[in-house]
Motif scaffolding. Structure first.
Motif, short mmCIF file in Angstrom:
data_model
loop_
_atom_site.label_atom_id
_atom_site.label_comp_id
_atom_site.label_asym_id
_atom_site.label_seq_id
_atom_site.Cartn_x
_atom_site.Cartn_y
_atom_site.Cartn_z
N THR A 40 -89.16 -24.09 39.51
CA THR A 40 -89.84 -24.57 38.61
C THR A 40 -90.49 -26.33 38.48
O THR A 40 -90.90 -26.42 37.97
CB THR A 40 -88.70 -24.20 37.36
N ASP A 41 -89.50 -27.12 39.45
CA ASP A 41 -89.99 -28.28 39.40
C ASP A 41 -91.38 -28.46 39.84
O ASP A 41 -92.14 -29.66 39.66
CB ASP A 41 -89.07 -29.90 39.88
N ASP A 42 -91.69 -27.77 41.19
CA ASP A 42 -92.80 -27.49 41.56
C ASP A 42 -93.86 -27.34 40.62
O ASP A 42 -95.41 -27.21 41.26
CB ASP A 42 -92.91 -26.76 43.26
N VAL A 43 -93.87 -26.23 39.60
CA VAL A 43 -94.61 -25.46 38.96
C VAL A 43 -95.15 -27.02 37.87
O VAL A 43 -94.47 -27.98 36.84
CB VAL A 43 -94.90 -25.20 37.72
N VAL A 44 -96.92 -27.25 37.88
CA VAL A 44 -97.46 -28.90 37.45
C VAL A 44 -98.45 -28.22 36.64
O VAL A 44 -99.34 -28.85 37.16
CB VAL A 44 -97.52 -30.10 37.82
N PRO A 45 -98.67 -27.89 34.99
CA PRO A 45 -99.75 -27.84 34.89
C PRO A 45 -99.99 -28.93 34.14
O PRO A 45 -99.95 -29.79 33.51
CB PRO A 45 -99.14 -26.66 33.28
N ASP A 46 -101.77 -28.81 33.91
CA ASP A 46 -102.37 -30.08 33.23
C ASP A 46 -102.10 -30.14 32.10
O ASP A 46 -101.57 -29.43 31.26
CB ASP A 46 -103.25 -29.30 33.70
N GLY A 47 -101.84 -31.26 32.15
CA GLY A 47 -101.12 -31.84 30.47
C GLY A 47 -99.51 -31.72 30.60
O GLY A 47 -99.18 -32.08 29.16
N GLN A 48 -99.15 -31.71 31.15
CA GLN A 48 -97.53 -31.42 31.35
C GLN A 48 -97.06 -32.00 30.41
O GLN A 48 -96.51 -33.55 31.11
CB GLN A 48 -97.51 -31.39 32.47
N LEU A 49 -95.60 -31.86 29.60
CA LEU A 49 -94.89 -33.24 28.68
C LEU A 49 -94.26 -33.44 29.12
O LEU A 49 -93.25 -32.81 29.86
CB LEU A 49 -94.81 -33.49 27.46
N ARG A 50 -93.30 -34.45 29.59
CA ARG A 50 -92.02 -34.26 29.45
C ARG A 50 -90.52 -34.27 28.37
O ARG A 50 -91.38 -34.99 27.84
CB ARG A 50 -91.42 -35.45 30.75
N ALA A 51 -89.32 -33.96 28.99
CA ALA A 51 -88.65 -34.13 27.62
C ALA A 51 -87.44 -34.57 28.11
O ALA A 51 -86.93 -34.55 29.27
CB ALA A 51 -87.95 -32.34 27.71
N VAL A 52 -87.17 -35.29 27.25
CA VAL A 52 -85.54 -36.16 27.52
C VAL A 52 -84.66 -36.01 26.68
O VAL A 52 -84.85 -35.86 24.90
CB VAL A 52 -86.46 -37.21 27.77
#
Lengths: 775, 267
Positions: free
Chosen positions: A32-44
């Protein structure tokens, strides 16, 4: 059959290399971490520092204004937006309703364990998200907490949920209390044990991972590491987001270990999905290891008072078990189902026990919730009966193998109805034990013990004979089979791959039917747009989906045969099929399967197939271990481990071996070292990293380590004859190891300490027994 | 990790100057500091990487001592012919730290300067009676190591090398804490020209010399003599993994095994 033409075919029973291994070993996996769509945001996530507290106020203003921050979300905001909670078991077997706080995706009004997600920050980068999370201020009012079973059920303990007297969330009772009491009254000998099955962490190498995004059609795609995508979609769509299920698609790629941890939704998954749905941008969350220890489900954590009644010859008369099972802060579906419903099914295991009296209670505490982990309920139950039988033999002076022999359910009693009203279809428990004893060279132990003694070590021999229930309570699976014009057979199933190799074994069932090379079969998994099913849990994937895949393939081939008979203008029965080709019997006239497909207007043969197995499978085994204890340090070393496992038909011996070996290591891990510990005073998690949580490592296998199968007793509840295999190791290893340590202590004159042994059997614990306790 | 300014000087003087002017932290192999930074437990404004300073490297014999440059990695010390010939116990100590990745990055100077109370290297320095050389002075182990994670190093002061007197024989045994595989108790025993030295790591808030065992071994350098000494648990650590009583017991047992190793290597 050693036919050369079969090379590359790899049907049922052959040791096909796993189809995914080359890709994974070369670093070409797609997690899953290898999937990087454009405009990806990160959750914390900002998490609770307290085990129990009221949320007085949350100030997100500073954080929301920080660079890169897209949104800061609180539990109150989600409740206002109509976001629901994770569903729990709706009803217990007696019709009562479990009492538990609602498990929301972000804490609402109260936090109930250290590490509970309180605020979600969504930002352009991980660092920006972390910076902003640190700028959120949460005011808490601390409340009294309890983390242990003893404290939670003690008089005057703080009540964690309204209506939960003594913090009991739910309970089950089984058997016949009065009749069992009579059995105990008539017993020549009663063994009583206090048996703790300590809290452990499932600990997958890949942490929980999720990424969610919306697509142009307004649907939400959630890509994550999960074992049961259909179930996840139900939890997410129906209960959390409260949107029509078809608006949500779950996809799964490579998964780096599941062990049950990834069978259900975690709160964070729901929060991330909601954020993506509302922000209309991809949002990703990858748990770090600390978050895994804090907020991925833990497992086991039960304390049982168990009693076994026997007559003077060592025949079992009755079994009485009183279990407190820690559910954690939120009593979840599986957190109740596993200890209160599933575990009891194998409480009497391979033995004929005339009467039982069980009482199981799920207890709320201020700890992370309990969920499934390899074995899920069965290791706890089997551990109890195997410890009881071991102690009964020692206390009564009856050989433990002989005592088992006297109590085994016999093959002629099959099908056998247990005191729980479950039915064992087949089982030859004494035969499996005899094979296990032979493999272990049981008789040669004394000589090996003498060698150990000469080196100053205490050697012990332990055995566990047991049955396990496999199948996951849902007997149906749905598959699709498509024979394509391009020469590929593409199949889909709703079970999932998380390292156990199910894609390869499913493909082998297809090869078996179509007689094509393995690489002509493409297995598609993990996509709810392709179909629904129950998923992978409870060692059911091959048993249910494998059976369905084989049947579905047969059905597709029958369809092909009809089409071939039309094409060749002969009756279907006049056709023979081999090597992906129909041939008119007694002639050279024929047509290839894929050529036939190319002649069809749709350019394919496609069918959806749903089939059910007739009931669970009851894999069973005999596990034997030998340990050496260093009396100077209390260190226990496993020096020999062997097992014979009755798992019916084997589709792929290499994969089966891997399943057995890996689970045994996890069982040894729990027996000797693993333990999730909360500090009772502060409620803080003390084992929050791999610096403090001892996990088993591959070097444990550096001994005589061999796990074998018996494949001659097929399961009658599915036409392939397969039984579940994935969980036998954890179930067998714990009692086999603990019984071996008990044996070593008894041989060292410390028999009195044996009944009190509790896992994990750490060096300080054993040194104290050896150096202090007197017989 | 927080944002950090990264510098990589090529001389000790430049490094010292940078540390003084920025208030930054020296970075050696990073096996402790970088992990702490990733967890946001450490927040240096500037990292001064010592990896490009040639003077901090090298292993050489100077008379009756082996001098190891501060930047030498554990794997290099473990593989060094010089060290293996002169003080095999030290090579073994280095070769038993962490895992392969840690040994390929972690340095002696970093480990000694960090002074984790369960680390191996400080125990070796104390056990062998090593002399810690810095860019300003040289100190014996006893003067260098202070409280937990606390050494005599001042601002801008860097370990440059450590000189290890070559003992007659020595051994190091580590009883590993099962999770971290750091020393739950590690004991370094050295039969030196100045007497028997027994250093202990992991058992308390800092390393210490087990003087009772030293006395016993001075009378009889045998495993039995070490094992027979009853060490007091007073002042030793009790935690999740073991209590003080168990640790105290292990000190004697591990000392005995370290003696056995010393005798085995150099009878």
């Amino acid at each position: 059959m050693s036919d050369l033409s079969n090379i590359g075919r790899f049907g049922i029973g052959q040791a096909a290399p796993r189809t995914e291994d080359d890709r994974l070993l070369r670093g070409r996996g797609e997690y899953t971490d290898d999937v990087v769509p454009d405009g990806q945001l990160r959750a914390v996530f900002l998490r609770s520092p307290y085990p129990h507290a009221r949320i007085v106020a949350i100030d997100t203003a500073v954080a929301a204004a920080m660079p890169g921050v897209a949104r800061v979300i609180t539990g109150a905001e989600l409740v206002a937006a109509g976001v629901g909670h994770i569903p729990t078991l709706p009803k217990m077997p007696d019709g009562s309703i479990p009492i538990t706080p609602d498990c929301r995706v972000l804490a609402f009004e109260r936090v109930r364990f250290v590490g509970e997600a309180v605020v979600l920050v969504v930002a352009e980068t991980l660092q920006q998200g972390r910076d902003a999370a640190e700028a959120v201020s949460v005011e808490y009012e601390e409340l009294p907490h309890v983390v242990t079973l003893e404290a939670a059920t003690a008089p005057g303990a703080p009540q964690l949920c309204e209506g939960a007297d003594r913090n009991i969330a739910a309970q089950t009772r089984y058997g016949d209390k009065a009749r069992c009491a009579s059995a105990f009254a008539a017993a020549a000998h009663v063994v009583k044990l206090d048996v703790v099955n300590q809290r452990v962490a499932p600990l997958t190498i890949e942490p929980r991972s999720v990424i969610a995004w919306t697509t142009a059609d307004g649907r939400l795609t959630v890509r994550m590491a999960n074992q049961k995508p259909s179930g996840l979609r139900y939890e997410l769509a129906d209960h959390i987001l409260r949107v029509p299920r078809d608006r949500v698609r779950i996809t799964i790629g490579d998964v780096g270990g599941g062990f049950g941890l990834k069978t259900h939704i975690h709160p964070e998954d729901g929060a991330v999905a909601w954020a993506a749905w509302n922000l209309k941008r991809p949002v990703k969350w990858i748990a770090d290891r600390s978050e895994e220890f804090l907020s991925a489900v833990h497992a086991r954590d039960q304390r049982a008072q168990a009693e076994l009644a026997l007559d003077r010859d060592g025949r079992i008369l009755g079994l009485r078990v009183r279990t407190l099972a820690n559910t954690g802060a939120y009593a979840s579906w599986v957190g109740l189902n596993i200890p209160l419903i599933v575990g009891p099914m194998v409480g009497t295991s391979v033995y004929h026990v005339p009467v039982i009296d069980y009482h199981f209670q799920g207890v709320l505490t201020n700890t992370m919730s309990i969920g499934p982990y390899r074995g899920a309920g069965r290791p706890e139950s089997v551990f109890i009966i195997e410890r009881l039988v071991e102690e009964a033999a020692r206390q009564m002076g009856i050989d433990r193998v002989e005592l088992r022999r006297r109590n085994f359910i016999r093959p002629e009693q099959m099908p056998y109805t247990t005191p729980m009203k479950d039915v064992y279809d087949v089982g030859q428990f004494e035969r499996i034990m005899d094979e296990g004893l032979a493999l272990a060279d049981w008789k040669g132990f004394e000589a090996r013990a003498a060698q150990s003694k000469a080196r100053g070590r205490l050697r012990g021999l332990g055995i566990a004979t047991f049955v396990e229930w496999a199948g996951g309570l849902t007997w149906t699976e749905r598959v699709t089979v498509e024979v394509r014009a391009d020469g590929v057979i593409e199949v889909f199933a709703a079970v999932n791959q998380m390292g156990q190799g199910i894609a390869t074994t499913l493909a082998q069932t297809v090869v078996q039917v179509f007689d094509v090379p393995l690489d002509k079969v493409r297995v598609v998994l993990g996509d709810t747009d392709r179909g629904d099913g129950h998923g992978s849990a409870g060692s059911r994937s091959m048993f249910t989906a494998g059976s369905a895949m084989h049947r579905g393939s047969e059905s597709a081939l029958r369809q092909a045969r009809q089409l071939a008979s039309q094409a060749l203008e002969v009756a279907p029965d006049d056709l023979e099929y081999a090597d992906a080709r129909f041939k008119v019997k007694g002639s050279d006239v024929g047509i290839g399967l894929f050529e036939l497909v190319r002649r069809q207007p749709e350019q394919r043969i496609y069918l959806e197939h749903s089939s059910a197995v007739a009931g669970p499978s009851w894999p069973n085994g005999c596990h034997v271990s030998e340990v050496e204890i260093d009396p100077d340090t209390g260190v226990t070393r496993v020096v020999r481990y062997s097992s014979v496992n009755d798992i019916g038909t084997v589709v792929n011996p290499t994969i089966v071996r891997g399943q057995l070996d890996g689970a045994v290591l996890q069982g040894i891990g729990q027996a000797l070292m693993e333990h999730v510990v909360y500090d009772p005073e502060s409620g803080q998690l003390l084992t929050g990293s791999l610096m403090d949580y001892a996990a088993p490592r591959a070097d444990l296998m550096a001994c005589d380590f061999i796990n074998e199968t018996n494949q001659t007793i097929p399961c009658k509840n599915n036409h392939l004859g397969v039984k579940g295999v994935g969980e036998l190791g954890t179930i067998g290893a714990m009692p086999a190891i603990v019984n071996a340590v008990a044996d070593a202590l008894a041989r060292a004159g410390k028999a009195a300490a044996a009944p009190r042994l509790q896992m994990p059997l750490t060096p300080p614990k054993l040194w104290k027994i050896l150096s202090k306790e007197t017989t | 990790m927080y944002e950090v300014d990264y510098r990589r000087p090529t001389s000790i003087e430049a490094a010292a100057h940078l540390l003084a002017s920025t208030g930054g932290r020296p970075l050696a192999g990073g096996q402790t500091l970088v992990s702490a930074m990733k967890l946001r437990l450490a927040q240096p404004g500037t990292l001064v990487d010592l990896g490009a300073i040639p003077e901090l490297r090298g292993i050489r014999r100077e008379g009756d001592t082996i001098v190891i440059g501060a930047s030498m990695r554990h794997a290099e010390v473990a593989a060094s012919e010089e060290v293996n010939r002169a003080i095999p116990a030290l090579a073994r100590l280095a070769g038993g730290i962490g895992d392969r990745q840690v040994r390929n990055m972690g340095t002696m100077g970093g480990s000694v300067a960090n002074y984790d109370p369960a680390a191996c290297y400080p125990c070796g320095v104390l056990g062998l009676g090593g002399m810690v050389r810095t860019n300003r002075r040289a100190m014996p182990a006893e003067a260098f190591f202070r409280g937990m994670y606390e050494t005599a190093l001042e601002e801008g002061e860097l370990i440059t090398a450590i000189a290890f007197p070559i003992p007659r024989r020595a051994g190091y045994i580590k009883f590993k804490q099962e999770a971290s595989r750091f020393a739950l108790v590690g004991v370094f025993v050295a039969d030196t020209h100045g007497g028997v030295r027994v250093a202990v790591t992991g058992a308390g808030a800092g390393i210490f010399r087990a003087t009772a065992i030293e006395r016993a071994l001075s009378a009889s350098f045998t495993p039995e003599a070490a094992k027979a000494v009853k060490v007091s648990p007073e002042g030793l650590s009790s935690d999740l993994h073991a209590d003080a009583e168990y640790r105290a017991h292990l000190v004697s047992v591990m000392a005995g095994r370290a003696v056995a190793q010393a005798l085995e290597v150099a009878p």
